[in-house]
Design a protein around this motif. Structure first.
Motif, PDB file in Angstrom:
ATOM      1  N   ASN A 106       0.833  -1.215   0.000  1.00 20.96           N
ATOM      2  CA  ASN A 106       0.000   0.000   0.000  1.00 20.96           C
ATOM      3  C   ASN A 106       0.864   1.260   0.000  1.00 20.96           C
ATOM      4  O   ASN A 106       1.101   1.869   1.044  1.00 20.96           O
ATOM      5  CB  ASN A 106      -0.924   0.013   1.221  1.00 20.96           C
ATOM      6  N   GLU A 108       0.173   3.890  -2.234  1.00 24.20           N
ATOM      7  CA  GLU A 108      -0.512   4.969  -2.945  1.00 24.20           C
ATOM      8  C   GLU A 108      -0.687   6.225  -2.106  1.00 24.20           C
ATOM      9  O   GLU A 108      -0.771   7.334  -2.653  1.00 24.20           O
ATOM     10  CB  GLU A 108      -1.862   4.492  -3.486  1.00 24.20           C
ATOM     11  N   GLN A 109      -0.705   6.074  -0.779  1.00 23.65           N
ATOM     12  CA  GLN A 109      -0.873   7.238   0.100  1.00 23.65           C
ATOM     13  C   GLN A 109       0.447   7.764   0.655  1.00 23.65           C
ATOM     14  O   GLN A 109       0.482   8.848   1.228  1.00 23.65           O
ATOM     15  CB  GLN A 109      -1.805   6.885   1.267  1.00 23.65           C
ATOM     16  N   PRO A 112       3.551   7.280  -3.763  1.00 28.65           N
ATOM     17  CA  PRO A 112       2.908   6.850  -5.009  1.00 28.65           C
ATOM     18  C   PRO A 112       3.868   6.771  -6.193  1.00 28.65           C
ATOM     19  O   PRO A 112       3.620   6.009  -7.133  1.00 28.65           O
ATOM     20  CB  PRO A 112       1.823   7.902  -5.229  1.00 28.65           C
ATOM     21  N   GLU A 113       4.956   7.517  -6.118  1.00 32.16           N
ATOM     22  CA  GLU A 113       5.929   7.470  -7.211  1.00 32.16           C
ATOM     23  C   GLU A 113       6.603   6.106  -7.324  1.00 32.16           C
ATOM     24  O   GLU A 113       7.202   5.772  -8.353  1.00 32.16           O
ATOM     25  CB  GLU A 113       6.992   8.558  -7.012  1.00 32.16           C
ATOM     26  N   LEU A 115       4.955   3.179  -7.078  1.00 34.35           N
ATOM     27  CA  LEU A 115       4.029   2.133  -7.536  1.00 34.35           C
ATOM     28  C   LEU A 115       4.514   1.423  -8.797  1.00 34.35           C
ATOM     29  O   LEU A 115       4.456   0.183  -8.866  1.00 34.35           O
ATOM     30  CB  LEU A 115       2.631   2.722  -7.742  1.00 34.35           C
ATOM     31  N   GLY A 141      -3.717   0.132  -5.178  1.00 30.45           N
ATOM     32  CA  GLY A 141      -3.178   1.156  -6.059  1.00 30.45           C
ATOM     33  C   GLY A 141      -2.457   0.592  -7.264  1.00 30.45           C
ATOM     34  O   GLY A 141      -2.103   1.343  -8.187  1.00 30.45           O
ATOM     35  N   LEU A 142      -2.258  -0.734  -7.278  1.00 33.35           N
ATOM     36  CA  LEU A 142      -1.577  -1.405  -8.390  1.00 33.35           C
ATOM     37  C   LEU A 142      -2.557  -2.030  -9.375  1.00 33.35           C
ATOM     38  O   LEU A 142      -2.130  -2.614 -10.367  1.00 33.35           O
ATOM     39  CB  LEU A 142      -0.648  -2.499  -7.840  1.00 33.35           C
TER      40      LEU A 142
END
Length: 229
Positions: A106, A108-109, A112-113, A115, A141-142
């Motif tokens: 996790n 994304e929060q 995020p760069e 991912l 987020g993937l």
């Protein structure tokens, strides 16, 4: 057999043999113990963290740490981290694990760069370690790319959670609604779906299992440190 268990202790081979899949700490089991479980029809999945490092200081680590578990966040795209994780995955498979459980997805929060680097790392683990089964923990987020790389997705803390070291509770209604929308998205993917919830009462555990079943997930309920089977 029951579908799946998550157990971060050691031993307990007879109790683990009641499950089709078991997620274990990779260093807690010998080749002989893994062979016993395999002979009994149990597929063992070794734990693998992809974005946090609990080891000694290393050049791929960020200064920040996970406030709950203490591991250092990492630069996922660092080639040295990728090589480190792939080596861990290879050792687990060489010891006799049937697959791998991919945790700490996790980002994304927080970062995020990273991912895209995380997808690259998962692909490297799959290709170079050759697990028979990959189970991802969350990693929403993937999506949808993640579903092309793994065999199953776990929704940890789908309905119930630990709120401190002594207490457990269902999520508030607004959070349950958000989780439901994510679960509906997961139903459209070609992967196995599981839920892992945390509870200290039969009532809360029954709520978690019932709700997971409504969204096509096989549910396992345990305590905060996954010490119950």
């Amino acid at each position: 057999m029951l579908p799946i268990a998550f157990y971060y202790g050691a031993g307990e081979l007879d109790r683990l043999s009641r499950f089709g899949k078991v997620v274990l700490q990779a260093d807690f089991y010998t080749e002989g113990e893994l062979s016993v479980l395999k002979a009994r029809g149990v597929q063992t999945l070794g734990y693998l963290s992809l974005s946090e490092d609990v080891g000694p200081p290393a050049p791929w680590q960020r200064p920040e740490r996970n406030p709950d578990w203490g591991g250092a966040f990492v630069h996922v795209g660092d080639p040295r981290w990728i090589a480190h994780v792939v080596a861990q995955a290879r050792r687990a498979m060489a010891r006799g694990f049937g697959g791998l459980f991919l945790d700490t997805l996790n980002l994304e929060q927080t970062y995020p760069e990273d991912l895209p680097h995380l997808l690259t790392l998962i692909a490297a683990v799959k290709e170079e370690a050759g697990p028979d089964y990959l189970l991802a923990n969350r990693g929403f987020g993937l999506l949808p790319e993640l579903a092309d790389l793994v065999d199953g997705i776990l929704f940890e803390s789908f309905s119930a959670r630990w709120v401190n070291t002594d207490g457990y509770a269902r999520w508030p209604d607004d959070v349950l609604e958000v989780h439901a929308s994510v679960a509906e998205r997961l139903l459209g993917l070609d992967v196995d779906l599981y839920a892992l919830d945390y509870a200290d009462s039969d009532e809360l555990a029954d709520f978690a299992r019932r709700r997971a079943g409504e969204y096509g997930m096989l549910c396992f309920v345990s305590d905060r440190v996954l010490s119950r089977i």
